[in-house]
Design a protein around this motif. Structure first.
Motif, PDB file in Angstrom:
ATOM      1  N   ARG A  99      17.291 -20.954  23.456  1.00  0.00           N
ATOM      2  CA  ARG A  99      17.061 -22.394  23.384  1.00  0.00           C
ATOM      3  C   ARG A  99      16.584 -22.707  21.964  1.00  0.00           C
ATOM      4  O   ARG A  99      15.485 -22.341  21.564  1.00  0.00           O
ATOM      5  CB  ARG A  99      15.993 -22.865  24.378  1.00  0.00           C
ATOM      6  CG  ARG A  99      16.356 -22.674  25.824  1.00  0.00           C
ATOM      7  CD  ARG A  99      17.495 -23.574  26.272  1.00  0.00           C
ATOM      8  NE  ARG A  99      17.795 -23.343  27.664  1.00  0.00           N
ATOM      9  CZ  ARG A  99      18.729 -22.527  28.119  1.00  0.00           C
ATOM     10  NH1 ARG A  99      19.465 -21.837  27.271  1.00  0.00           N
ATOM     11  NH2 ARG A  99      18.932 -22.379  29.405  1.00  0.00           N
ATOM     12  N   TYR A 100      17.451 -23.359  21.221  1.00  0.00           N
ATOM     13  CA  TYR A 100      17.118 -23.841  19.879  1.00  0.00           C
ATOM     14  C   TYR A 100      17.908 -25.122  19.686  1.00  0.00           C
ATOM     15  O   TYR A 100      19.136 -25.123  19.838  1.00  0.00           O
ATOM     16  CB  TYR A 100      17.467 -22.802  18.810  1.00  0.00           C
ATOM     17  CG  TYR A 100      17.167 -23.301  17.408  1.00  0.00           C
ATOM     18  CD1 TYR A 100      15.855 -23.532  17.011  1.00  0.00           C
ATOM     19  CD2 TYR A 100      18.184 -23.585  16.515  1.00  0.00           C
ATOM     20  CE1 TYR A 100      15.566 -24.024  15.743  1.00  0.00           C
ATOM     21  CE2 TYR A 100      17.904 -24.067  15.251  1.00  0.00           C
ATOM     22  CZ  TYR A 100      16.597 -24.285  14.873  1.00  0.00           C
ATOM     23  OH  TYR A 100      16.310 -24.782  13.623  1.00  0.00           O
ATOM     24  N   ILE A 101      17.241 -26.203  19.359  1.00  0.00           N
ATOM     25  CA  ILE A 101      17.912 -27.506  19.323  1.00  0.00           C
ATOM     26  C   ILE A 101      18.998 -27.591  18.257  1.00  0.00           C
ATOM     27  O   ILE A 101      19.840 -28.475  18.314  1.00  0.00           O
ATOM     28  CB  ILE A 101      16.904 -28.664  19.181  1.00  0.00           C
ATOM     29  CG1 ILE A 101      16.084 -28.537  17.909  1.00  0.00           C
ATOM     30  CG2 ILE A 101      16.029 -28.763  20.412  1.00  0.00           C
ATOM     31  CD1 ILE A 101      15.162 -29.721  17.648  1.00  0.00           C
ATOM     32  N   GLU A 147      21.832 -15.461  19.981  1.00  0.00           N
ATOM     33  CA  GLU A 147      22.776 -15.935  20.998  1.00  0.00           C
ATOM     34  C   GLU A 147      23.908 -14.927  21.206  1.00  0.00           C
ATOM     35  O   GLU A 147      24.446 -14.812  22.310  1.00  0.00           O
ATOM     36  CB  GLU A 147      23.340 -17.296  20.569  1.00  0.00           C
ATOM     37  CG  GLU A 147      23.897 -18.103  21.686  1.00  0.00           C
ATOM     38  CD  GLU A 147      24.195 -19.539  21.294  1.00  0.00           C
ATOM     39  OE1 GLU A 147      23.874 -20.423  22.100  1.00  0.00           O
ATOM     40  OE2 GLU A 147      24.746 -19.781  20.205  1.00  0.00           O
ATOM     41  N   SER A 189      24.881 -25.177  21.892  1.00  0.00           N
ATOM     42  CA  SER A 189      24.659 -24.827  23.302  1.00  0.00           C
ATOM     43  C   SER A 189      23.410 -25.491  23.887  1.00  0.00           C
ATOM     44  O   SER A 189      23.239 -25.508  25.106  1.00  0.00           O
ATOM     45  CB  SER A 189      24.545 -23.313  23.453  1.00  0.00           C
ATOM     46  OG  SER A 189      23.448 -22.817  22.690  1.00  0.00           O
ATOM     47  N   HIS A 190      22.528 -26.031  23.052  1.00  0.00           N
ATOM     48  CA  HIS A 190      21.318 -26.691  23.568  1.00  0.00           C
ATOM     49  C   HIS A 190      21.714 -28.000  24.255  1.00  0.00           C
ATOM     50  O   HIS A 190      22.512 -28.765  23.722  1.00  0.00           O
ATOM     51  CB  HIS A 190      20.325 -26.966  22.438  1.00  0.00           C
ATOM     52  CG  HIS A 190      18.997 -27.387  22.940  1.00  0.00           C
ATOM     53  ND1 HIS A 190      18.739 -28.676  23.347  1.00  0.00           N
ATOM     54  CD2 HIS A 190      17.859 -26.691  23.132  1.00  0.00           C
ATOM     55  CE1 HIS A 190      17.483 -28.757  23.757  1.00  0.00           C
ATOM     56  NE2 HIS A 190      16.930 -27.560  23.641  1.00  0.00           N
ATOM     57  N   HIS A 249      21.468 -31.147  22.055  1.00  0.00           N
ATOM     58  CA  HIS A 249      21.875 -30.973  20.659  1.00  0.00           C
ATOM     59  C   HIS A 249      22.449 -32.257  20.052  1.00  0.00           C
ATOM     60  O   HIS A 249      22.086 -32.635  18.935  1.00  0.00           O
ATOM     61  CB  HIS A 249      22.884 -29.822  20.544  1.00  0.00           C
ATOM     62  CG  HIS A 249      23.386 -29.606  19.163  1.00  0.00           C
ATOM     63  ND1 HIS A 249      22.605 -29.044  18.167  1.00  0.00           N
ATOM     64  CD2 HIS A 249      24.582 -29.877  18.587  1.00  0.00           C
ATOM     65  CE1 HIS A 249      23.303 -28.975  17.054  1.00  0.00           C
ATOM     66  NE2 HIS A 249      24.503 -29.473  17.279  1.00  0.00           N
TER      67      HIS A 249
END
Length: 133
Positions: A26-28, A17, A32-33, A36
């Motif tokens: 995009r990572y849960i 990031e 920022s997701h 989240h």
């Protein structure tokens, strides 16, 4: 195994990031997701799958694939080893660009499934490969 992969994935996602050659991640597990907060309520871990967009499109994706050494190029993701895929030049290369974009598969999209290798080794592999992107 799962806990180690998830811990590494969060560290790698944070690193990506902040990387100047990456447009988005995009990572849960990242705040920022978009989902989240929902994931934090429903899950006890965030998994090990990361998607990110390289600046530079298809050429950047191909260069990354040509230069990673630790991650294995694979079209099926998930396992104890770290796997990486660039859909625009691999699994979805036969689609027209317009169809790929309509399906949400951008030119610089990379899918990265984190395994149980040492996270510093994985970060070093990505950093070295991104230097030539």
């Amino acid at each position: 195994r799962i806990e180690r992969a998830q811990e590494s994935a969060l560290q790698i996602a944070r690193w990506l990031e902040a990387h100047p050659k990456v447009s988005w991640v995009r990572y849960i597990g990242l705040p920022s997701h978009p989902q989240h907060h929902l994931v934090r309520r429903q899950m006890c871990g965030f998994g090990s799958m990361i998607s990110f967009e390289l600046k530079g499109g298809i050429e950047a994706g191909v260069r990354l694939m040509d230069n990673v050494r630790l991650a294995t190029l694979a079209v099926s993701l998930g396992g104890v080893e770290t796997l990486i895929e660039h859909p625009a030049s691999m699994t979805h290369a036969g689609m027209s660009r317009e169809d790929r974009i309509a399906a949400g598969i951008t030119d610089g999209l990379v899918r990265y499934s984190v395994g149980i290798e040492d996270v510093e080794d994985l970060l070093g592999d990505l950093e070295r490969a991104l230097q030539v992107v």
